[in-house]
Design an enzyme around this catalytic site. Sequence first.
Site, mmCIF file in Angstrom:
data_model
loop_
_atom_site.group_PDB
_atom_site.id
_atom_site.type_symbol
_atom_site.label_atom_id
_atom_site.label_comp_id
_atom_site.label_asym_id
_atom_site.label_seq_id
_atom_site.Cartn_x
_atom_site.Cartn_y
_atom_site.Cartn_z
ATOM 1 N N ASP A 139 0.831 -1.203 0.000
ATOM 2 C CA ASP A 139 0.000 0.000 0.000
ATOM 3 C C ASP A 139 0.868 1.256 0.000
ATOM 4 O O ASP A 139 1.923 1.283 0.655
ATOM 5 C CB ASP A 139 -0.895 -0.015 1.252
ATOM 6 C CG ASP A 139 -2.032 0.984 1.162
ATOM 7 O OD1 ASP A 139 -2.318 1.483 0.056
ATOM 8 O OD2 ASP A 139 -2.643 1.272 2.213
ATOM 9 N N ASN B 88 -10.731 -2.815 -6.200
ATOM 10 C CA ASN B 88 -9.906 -1.910 -7.004
ATOM 11 C C ASN B 88 -10.485 -1.616 -8.387
ATOM 12 O O ASN B 88 -10.042 -0.679 -9.060
ATOM 13 C CB ASN B 88 -8.488 -2.467 -7.173
ATOM 14 C CG ASN B 88 -7.638 -2.364 -5.934
ATOM 15 O OD1 ASN B 88 -6.698 -3.139 -5.741
ATOM 16 N ND2 ASN B 88 -7.946 -1.427 -5.051
#
Length: 260
Positions: free
Chosen positions: A39, A87
């Site tokens: 991330d 996503n």
Amino acid sequence: MNNAPTAGSPLPETSAPNTPSPDTLAPATLPRHVAVIMDGNGRWATQRGLSRSDGHRAGTEAARAIVTECRTLGIPHLTMYTFSKENWGRPGAEVKFLFELLVDFLREELPNLIKRDIRLSVFGQLADLPLAARKALEHAISRTAACTAMRLNLALNYSARDEILMACRALAAEGLAPEAITEEAFAARLWTAGQPDPDLVIRTSGEVRISNFLLYQSAYSEFHFTDTLWPDFTPEHFRAALRDYAGRQRRFGKTEATPA
């Protein structure tokens, strides 16, 4: 790929030749399976006035380095959270670029995976991926199927809740009696079937959550959260997480052993 911005810095020389480094990790202390939530690519790019695409390129280089480090250390299973089902909600251009980057990565890395005896697997629904990405993945999975030294799992189009539902539906479709639905039977129908649960889950960028990742398998995992953004996460950072893990006592719900 070769034009990616540099992320991280080289390890400084801290010990003389033939002298064990103070950072040496004993093989017995290493996890069998490390899972990583990568991330911070976008924030890394924003901080440098770069595009999100630049951040993702740099993140790919960080991933390449950690795969190499795992193989060097002899960690047999590595799972990288590459693209979640959620996503798909990102801008279309960014999603398109991510899969183009994946295809490039597979094309460049496949010879190295074979040379290093690393088998590639995917956790997630391959059928929903763009055709070029799906074909590249299927080719890499096939070419590395006989590799045995390490297993690299890419969590792609992945949702842990979907994975759990998939296992439940499989058990129902097979008509198993309630008493036959054991932990072992359930685990055998997950994407991780045949692999150990992750001993260590690492998340970068300062976020402290697991984001629908390996929910069933991480029931007794150790977690390591770091503020370091993924493109800056180097093998040195990885080793620091491993040292942190090595210093923990895993009791799996039991009490500490009473001294004799």
